[in-house]
Enzyme design. Structure first.
Site, PDB file in Angstrom:
ATOM      1  N   LYS A  48       0.983  -1.613  -0.111  1.00 31.99           N
ATOM      2  CA  LYS A  48       0.036  -0.205   0.113  1.00 31.99           C
ATOM      3  C   LYS A  48       0.702   1.079   0.073  1.00 31.99           C
ATOM      4  CE  LYS A  48      -0.639  -0.586   4.826  1.00 31.99           C
ATOM      5  NZ  LYS A  48      -0.929  -1.154   6.389  1.00 31.99           N
ATOM      6  N   TYR A 263      14.049  30.103   8.386  1.00 34.89           N
ATOM      7  CA  TYR A 263      13.068  31.523   8.215  1.00 34.89           C
ATOM      8  C   TYR A 263      12.982  31.634  10.066  1.00 34.89           C
ATOM      9  CZ  TYR A 263      10.445  29.965   3.677  1.00 34.89           C
ATOM     10  OH  TYR A 263       9.759  30.629   2.415  1.00 34.89           O
TER      11      TYR A 263
END
Ligand SMILES: *Cc1c(COP(=O)(O)O)cnc(C)c1O
Length: 374
Positions: A48, A263
Site C-alpha cells: 500500500k 525562516y
C-alpha cells in the site's frame, strides 16, 4: 571555496537535487528472509501507499520475481496501479468495498477484503462464487472487520461460498510490543474464528506479527520490514536497508557569530560556522519536525539540520565535515541514519517517513532511473 574540481555531474542530481535509491535486491532478500521465518506458510507482501513510498512499479515486479504471489494494497486505485505491473498476482484491497465499487474490482480482477456484513452481502451478489475475496474479522482494532460474534455466527452461511471467500484475516493492535497481553488475546480469538469458518485460509501476521508465537497461520502480510524497517524494535534489525536518500549540496556559506539562518531566524550562529544548503524539504517528505533535531551525513560525519526545514530546502551545519562542498552528497536516510532512527528524530515512526517520501524524487532502482518529476 577550495578550488578543488567539482564532483562528476550526475544526471539525476541535475533533475531534482536529491536521489532516492531503492535497493531491489535487498527488498527481495528481505521477502525471502521473512518467508523463511514460516516455512509452512505463504509469504505475501503489503504494498500500500505506493509500496511504502518506494514505487509499486519497481517494488512490485521485484517481489514477484523473488517468488511473491499475493499482494495487499489499501485502495482500489492502488489495486489498479498494482495490477498494471503484476498481471498474474492475487491482489487484495484492504480497506474494503465502498457501495457500488464491486464492478470496478471485478473488472481489474481485484479481491476486496470485506469488512462488514453489508460488504459481504453486496460482494456475494456480484461474485456468485466466481470472484474471490477475503473476510476481515476485528479482534481489537475497531476499525474494519466483522465483530467476533458476527464472524462466529457466519459459520455455514451460504454467503461464504457466494462471496467466493478464500481467506479470513485479522490485524494486530500491538504486534511490535511482544509483551502486550492484547497479542495473546487476539491470537486466541482469531483461532476461534478460524475454527468456526473451516476451509478458509487464515492470515494474521504483519511484519512484527511474524515474530510472535502462534501468529503465522497460512499467509503472512509483511509491509514495513520488507522495506527495511525493524519488525523487532529494541532488538537488532534483521532486515536489510532498502531505501537510501541522498541530496547534493547546492552551496556552502560561511556565517559569523550572531547571524541567523532560515525562516523566523530560529537558529543563531554561536560562532563562525560553515553551512550547507540542500534542495529538499518538507514537500519531499522531510518532516518539518526534523527542524533543529535531525541530521544528515556528509562524508560519514553527522551534520545537524539547523533552523526550520522549509518546503524545498534545508540547511546543515557542516563545520565539522571536511568533505562538505558544492555538489558533494549528504545522506538523509541510509548508513547510520536508518529509517527507525530518522523516524525517532522527527518524533514519529519510520513508517511515516517512508510513506511520506514525495513524488519529486528521481527513484533509482539500481541501473534504471525513473524520472518521476513531471
Ligand atoms: C499495513 C498493514 C499490514 C502491514 O503492516 P506492517 O506493519 O507494515 O508489516 C498488514 N495488514 C494490514 C491489515 C495492514 O493494514
Amino acid at each position: 571555496m577550495t578550488g578543488e574540481a567539482p564532483p562528476e555531474p550526475d544526471g539525476a542530481k541535475g533533475v531534482h537535487g536529491a536521489r532516492l535509491t531503492v535497493d531491489l535486491a535487498a527488498l527481495a532478500a528481505n521477502w525471502r528472509r521473512l518467508a523463511a521465518e514460516a516455512p509452512g506458510a505463504e509469504c505475501g507482501a503489503v504494498v500500500k501507499a505506493d509500496a511504502y513510498g518506494t514505487g509499486i512499479g519497481g517494488a512490485g515486479p521485484a517481489l514477484w520475481a523473488a517468488g511473491c504471489r499475493t499482494f495487499f494494497v489499501a485502495h482500489l486505485s492502488e489495486g489498479l496501479a498494482a495490477r498494471a505491473v503484476l498481471p498474474e498476482a492475487a491482489i487484495y484491497v484492504l480497506n474494503g468495498l465502498l457501495p457500488g465499487a464491486g464492478p470496478a474490482f471485478a473488472a481489474a480482477d481485484l479481491r476486496p477484503v470485506l469488512g462488514s456484513l453489508d460488504e459481504l452481502t453486496e460482494w456475494a451478489a456480484l461474485s456468485r462464487g466466481r470472484r474471490p475475496a477475503a473476510l476481515h474479522v476485528d479482534t481489537g482494532m475497531n476499525r474494519l472487520g466483522l465483530s467476533i460474534p458476527e464472524a462466529l455466527a457466519l459459520g455455514g452461511d451460504a454467503r461464504i461460498a457466494e462471496a467466493g471467500l478464500d481467506l479470513v484475516m485479522s490485524h494486530f493492535v500491538s504486534a511490535e510490543r511482544p509483551g502486550d497481553p492484547v497479542n495473546a488475546r487476539q491470537i486466541a480469538d482469531f483461532s476461534r474464528v478460524r475454527a468456526a469458518l473451516p476451509g478458509l485460509r487464515g492470515s494474521l501476521a504483519n511484519s512484527s506479527g511474524i515474530f510472535l508465537d502462534g501468529a503465522r497461520h497460512d499467509l503472512l502480510r509483511p509491509g514495513y520490514a520488507l522495506f527495511g524497517g525493524n519488525p523487532t524494535p529494541g532488538r537488532a534489525n534483521p532486515m536489510r536497508p532498502v531505501v537510501r536518500l541522498e541530496a547534493a549540496i547546492v552551496q556552502i556559506r560561511q556565517v559569523e557569530a550572531g547571524m541567523t539562518a532560515g525562516y523566523n531566524g530560529l537558529w543563531t550562529a554561536p560562532g563562525p560556522r560553515r553551512l550547507a544548503t540542500l534542495s529538499l524539504g518538507y514537500a519531499d517528505g522531510l518532516p518539518r519536525a526534523l527542524s533543529g533535531r535531525g541530521h544528515a551525513l556528509v562524508g560519514g560525519v553527522p551534520c545537524p539540520i539547523l533552523g526550520l526545514v522549509s518546503m524545498d530546502l534545508i540547511i546543515l551545519d557542516v563545520t565539522d565535515a571536511p568533505a562538505a562542498r558544492r555538489g558533494a552528497s549528504a545522506v538523509l536516510i541510509g548508513d547510520a541514519l536508518d529509517l527507525d532512527t530518522v523516524g525517532r528524530s522527527a518524533g514519529t515512526i519510520g513508517y511515516e517517513i517512508l510513506t511520506g517520501l514525495g513524488s519529486r524524487y528521481v527513484r533509482d532502482y539500481g541501473g534504471e532511473v525513473e524520472h518521476t518529476l513531471s
